[in-house]
Design a protein around this motif. Structure first.
Motif, PDB file in Angstrom:
ATOM      1  N   TRP A   1      -6.917  -5.952  13.130  1.00 48.06           N
ATOM      2  CA  TRP A   1      -5.593  -6.067  12.484  1.00 48.06           C
ATOM      3  C   TRP A   1      -4.597  -5.184  13.217  1.00 48.06           C
ATOM      4  O   TRP A   1      -3.473  -5.592  13.521  1.00 48.06           O
ATOM      5  CB  TRP A   1      -5.695  -5.642  11.019  1.00 48.06           C
ATOM      6  N   PHE A   2      -5.011  -3.933  13.495  1.00 49.56           N
ATOM      7  CA  PHE A   2      -4.109  -2.988  14.146  1.00 49.56           C
ATOM      8  C   PHE A   2      -3.747  -3.438  15.563  1.00 49.56           C
ATOM      9  O   PHE A   2      -2.568  -3.418  15.942  1.00 49.56           O
ATOM     10  CB  PHE A   2      -4.765  -1.607  14.191  1.00 49.56           C
ATOM     11  N   THR A   3      -4.737  -3.836  16.358  1.00 50.18           N
ATOM     12  CA  THR A   3      -4.429  -4.225  17.735  1.00 50.18           C
ATOM     13  C   THR A   3      -3.577  -5.491  17.768  1.00 50.18           C
ATOM     14  O   THR A   3      -2.718  -5.625  18.638  1.00 50.18           O
ATOM     15  CB  THR A   3      -5.710  -4.416  18.569  1.00 50.18           C
ATOM     16  N   ALA A   4      -3.792  -6.392  16.815  1.00 54.80           N
ATOM     17  CA  ALA A   4      -2.943  -7.585  16.755  1.00 54.80           C
ATOM     18  C   ALA A   4      -1.502  -7.209  16.418  1.00 54.80           C
ATOM     19  O   ALA A   4      -0.551  -7.749  17.008  1.00 54.80           O
ATOM     20  CB  ALA A   4      -3.487  -8.573  15.730  1.00 54.80           C
ATOM     21  N   ARG A   5      -1.326  -6.287  15.471  1.00 52.42           N
ATOM     22  CA  ARG A   5       0.024  -5.852  15.101  1.00 52.42           C
ATOM     23  C   ARG A   5       0.721  -5.135  16.254  1.00 52.42           C
ATOM     24  O   ARG A   5       1.857  -5.454  16.615  1.00 52.42           O
ATOM     25  CB  ARG A   5      -0.059  -4.904  13.891  1.00 52.42           C
ATOM     26  N   LEU A   6       0.033  -4.134  16.815  1.00 54.20           N
ATOM     27  CA  LEU A   6       0.653  -3.370  17.893  1.00 54.20           C
ATOM     28  C   LEU A   6       0.827  -4.225  19.140  1.00 54.20           C
ATOM     29  O   LEU A   6       1.884  -4.182  19.791  1.00 54.20           O
ATOM     30  CB  LEU A   6      -0.182  -2.130  18.208  1.00 54.20           C
ATOM     31  N   GLY A   7      -0.185  -4.996  19.488  1.00 50.64           N
ATOM     32  CA  GLY A   7      -0.077  -5.860  20.672  1.00 50.64           C
ATOM     33  C   GLY A   7       1.018  -6.888  20.531  1.00 50.64           C
ATOM     34  O   GLY A   7       1.774  -7.148  21.479  1.00 50.64           O
ATOM     35  N   GLY A   8       1.128  -7.483  19.340  1.00 51.33           N
ATOM     36  CA  GLY A   8       2.198  -8.455  19.111  1.00 51.33           C
ATOM     37  C   GLY A   8       3.569  -7.821  19.211  1.00 51.33           C
ATOM     38  O   GLY A   8       4.501  -8.387  19.799  1.00 51.33           O
ATOM     39  N   ALA A   9       3.707  -6.606  18.636  1.00 53.71           N
ATOM     40  CA  ALA A   9       4.990  -5.903  18.709  1.00 53.71           C
ATOM     41  C   ALA A   9       5.350  -5.576  20.148  1.00 53.71           C
ATOM     42  O   ALA A   9       6.499  -5.773  20.582  1.00 53.71           O
ATOM     43  CB  ALA A   9       4.933  -4.633  17.867  1.00 53.71           C
TER      44      ALA A   9
ATOM     45  N   LEU B   1      -6.982   0.905   5.162  1.00 57.32           N
ATOM     46  CA  LEU B   1      -7.477  -0.316   4.520  1.00 57.32           C
ATOM     47  C   LEU B   1      -7.672  -1.452   5.517  1.00 57.32           C
ATOM     48  O   LEU B   1      -8.300  -2.457   5.190  1.00 57.32           O
ATOM     49  CB  LEU B   1      -6.488  -0.777   3.442  1.00 57.32           C
ATOM     50  N   HIS B   2      -7.139  -1.282   6.726  1.00 54.69           N
ATOM     51  CA  HIS B   2      -7.100  -2.395   7.673  1.00 54.69           C
ATOM     52  C   HIS B   2      -8.120  -2.222   8.790  1.00 54.69           C
ATOM     53  O   HIS B   2      -8.525  -1.103   9.115  1.00 54.69           O
ATOM     54  CB  HIS B   2      -5.694  -2.517   8.273  1.00 54.69           C
ATOM     55  N   SER B   3      -8.485  -3.327   9.389  1.00 50.58           N
ATOM     56  CA  SER B   3      -9.454  -3.305  10.476  1.00 50.58           C
ATOM     57  C   SER B   3      -8.774  -2.964  11.797  1.00 50.58           C
ATOM     58  O   SER B   3      -7.546  -3.049  11.931  1.00 50.58           O
ATOM     59  CB  SER B   3     -10.119  -4.680  10.599  1.00 50.58           C
ATOM     60  N   VAL B   4      -9.593  -2.588  12.786  1.00 47.73           N
ATOM     61  CA  VAL B   4      -9.051  -2.353  14.114  1.00 47.73           C
ATOM     62  C   VAL B   4      -8.442  -3.633  14.701  1.00 47.73           C
ATOM     63  O   VAL B   4      -7.355  -3.575  15.293  1.00 47.73           O
ATOM     64  CB  VAL B   4     -10.124  -1.753  15.043  1.00 47.73           C
TER      65      VAL B   4
ATOM     66  N   ALA C   1       2.022   2.327   6.362  1.00 48.08           N
ATOM     67  CA  ALA C   1       2.147   3.732   5.955  1.00 48.08           C
ATOM     68  C   ALA C   1       2.040   3.918   4.446  1.00 48.08           C
ATOM     69  O   ALA C   1       1.564   4.956   3.968  1.00 48.08           O
ATOM     70  CB  ALA C   1       3.473   4.297   6.444  1.00 48.08           C
ATOM     71  N   SER C   2       2.451   2.934   3.674  1.00 52.04           N
ATOM     72  CA  SER C   2       2.447   3.076   2.223  1.00 52.04           C
ATOM     73  C   SER C   2       1.074   2.853   1.604  1.00 52.04           C
ATOM     74  O   SER C   2       0.858   3.179   0.427  1.00 52.04           O
ATOM     75  CB  SER C   2       3.449   2.101   1.591  1.00 52.04           C
ATOM     76  N   THR C   3       0.139   2.325   2.374  1.00 48.91           N
ATOM     77  CA  THR C   3      -1.180   2.009   1.817  1.00 48.91           C
ATOM     78  C   THR C   3      -2.310   2.809   2.452  1.00 48.91           C
ATOM     79  O   THR C   3      -3.422   2.830   1.924  1.00 48.91           O
ATOM     80  CB  THR C   3      -1.489   0.515   2.009  1.00 48.91           C
ATOM     81  N   CYS C   4      -2.059   3.456   3.601  1.00 52.84           N
ATOM     82  CA  CYS C   4      -3.136   4.063   4.364  1.00 52.84           C
ATOM     83  C   CYS C   4      -2.806   5.502   4.769  1.00 52.84           C
ATOM     84  O   CYS C   4      -1.638   5.884   4.843  1.00 52.84           O
ATOM     85  CB  CYS C   4      -3.404   3.241   5.638  1.00 52.84           C
ATOM     86  N   ASP C   5      -3.861   6.280   5.024  1.00 54.15           N
ATOM     87  CA  ASP C   5      -3.704   7.670   5.465  1.00 54.15           C
ATOM     88  C   ASP C   5      -3.575   7.686   6.987  1.00 54.15           C
ATOM     89  O   ASP C   5      -4.570   7.759   7.700  1.00 54.15           O
ATOM     90  CB  ASP C   5      -4.908   8.494   5.015  1.00 54.15           C
ATOM     91  N   LEU C   6      -2.345   7.654   7.472  1.00 56.13           N
ATOM     92  CA  LEU C   6      -2.121   7.602   8.916  1.00 56.13           C
ATOM     93  C   LEU C   6      -2.318   8.958   9.587  1.00 56.13           C
ATOM     94  O   LEU C   6      -2.302   9.041  10.818  1.00 56.13           O
ATOM     95  CB  LEU C   6      -0.719   7.075   9.213  1.00 56.13           C
ATOM     96  N   SER C   7      -2.545  10.015   8.796  1.00 59.82           N
ATOM     97  CA  SER C   7      -2.805  11.326   9.377  1.00 59.82           C
ATOM     98  C   SER C   7      -4.270  11.517   9.745  1.00 59.82           C
ATOM     99  O   SER C   7      -4.620  12.486  10.434  1.00 59.82           O
ATOM    100  CB  SER C   7      -2.384  12.427   8.400  1.00 59.82           C
ATOM    101  N   HIS C   8      -5.123  10.631   9.303  1.00 59.39           N
ATOM    102  CA  HIS C   8      -6.548  10.729   9.616  1.00 59.39           C
ATOM    103  C   HIS C   8      -6.723  10.618  11.134  1.00 59.39           C
ATOM    104  O   HIS C   8      -6.106   9.755  11.768  1.00 59.39           O
ATOM    105  CB  HIS C   8      -7.315   9.592   8.921  1.00 59.39           C
ATOM    106  N   PRO C   9      -7.544  11.482  11.760  1.00 60.45           N
ATOM    107  CA  PRO C   9      -7.684  11.422  13.223  1.00 60.45           C
ATOM    108  C   PRO C   9      -8.229  10.105  13.746  1.00 60.45           C
ATOM    109  O   PRO C   9      -8.028   9.789  14.913  1.00 60.45           O
ATOM    110  CB  PRO C   9      -8.643  12.580  13.541  1.00 60.45           C
ATOM    111  N   ARG C  10      -8.892   9.336  12.888  1.00 58.82           N
ATOM    112  CA  ARG C  10      -9.409   8.044  13.330  1.00 58.82           C
ATOM    113  C   ARG C  10      -8.680   6.884  12.654  1.00 58.82           C
ATOM    114  O   ARG C  10      -9.258   5.807  12.503  1.00 58.82           O
ATOM    115  CB  ARG C  10     -10.913   7.971  13.059  1.00 58.82           C
TER     116      ARG C  10
END
Length: 260
Positions: free
Chosen positions: A54-62, A49-52, A91-100
């Motif tokens: 969003w992801f890079t901000a989350r991971l980069g911030g962590a 459900l989230h944009s790239v 994890a509760s909202t998105c399919d994290l097993s998807h290769p992309r």
């Protein structure tokens, strides 16, 4: 200490998918840099459900927080924790097993009065300059070693190569990928400067062949990080490349104070 950070989107009409940070702990002892290059998702969104960004901000911030707050944890451990924290957040909202599922390349460097510890995952680059001016590239070259025929389509890449043995690895949702990263540790007195670049900026060397890594650092020192990105954009207009005409380009340059 001198630090410089430039991040420019490849297309002004699209969000920049890169992330960059430089952190200097309140103790005044050492510091850290983090650079991520988000992987553009497929048209179906990759099950998330989230944009790239969003992801890079989350991971980069962590990673920025963890790298500064946990000085005794080696870089692979920091990456593992950062990926786990980010995956847990959706994890509760998105399919994290998807290769992309949202994912990114990673460059992480941390310096202390005694050492410089580095980590690179996928095709972003960290340049380490020694006091005598020699420049060494810390690179994960797994993508470079794959035959072009193996990269014929997104479907082939996603099913046979992406985050798979014999292919290449990115930071997505599996903390175990941290063990696949390229790492290096150097005595602090052997490092004068660090430069992290996403592949939108490494084009100056890797795609256009305008110079080697030492020449790249010289351009940044003389013209600034923005000067390198400006040169890349000019080359992209003059000598169009196949694929993306322009890519997000990020440069972080840190000149460390003399050791001791």
């Amino acid at each position: 200490m001198r630090t410089e950070l430039v991040s420019e989107p490849g297309d002004p009409g699209r969000p920049n998918e890169d992330f960059a940070s430089v952190a200097l702990p309140a103790s005044g002892q050492g510091g850290a840099l983090v650079v991520l290059d988000g992987v553009t998702p497929p048209s179906d969104g990759g099950g998330c459900l989230h944009s790239v960004p969003w992801f890079t901000a989350r991971l980069g911030g962590a990673l920025t927080e963890l790298t500064v707050s946990l000085p005794d944890v080696p870089p692979p451990g920091l990456l593992s924790r950062g990926i786990a924290r980010t995956a847990e957040s959706h994890a509760s909202t998105c399919d994290l097993s998807h290769p992309r599922t949202p994912q990114a390349t990673v460059v992480l460097a941390r310096w202390s009065p005694d050492s410089v510890d580095c980590l690179v995952l996928s095709d972003s680059v960290l340049l380490v300059e020694s006091p005598d001016g020699r420049v060494t590239a810390v690179r994960d070259d797994r993508l470079d070693r794959l035959p072009r025929s193996a990269l014929s389509s997104h479907t082939v890449v996603d099913t046979t190569l992406r985050n798979k043995e014999g292919g290449f690895f990115t930071a997505a949702a599996d903390p175990a990928v941290s063990s696949r990263a390229v790492t290096a540790s150097l005595p602090r007195d052997r490092v004068r400067a660090l430069t992290a670049l996403t592949d939108g900026a490494t084009r100056w060397v890797e795609r256009f062949g305008e110079g080697d890594w030492a020449d790249c650092v010289a351009v940044i020192r003389e013209e600034g990080a923005r000067g390198l990105v400006r040169r890349v954009r000019a080359l992209e207009r003059e000598r169009p490349l196949g694929g993306k005409a322009h890519d997000d380009a990020t440069v972080v340059h840190v000149e460390l104070p003399p050791a001791g």
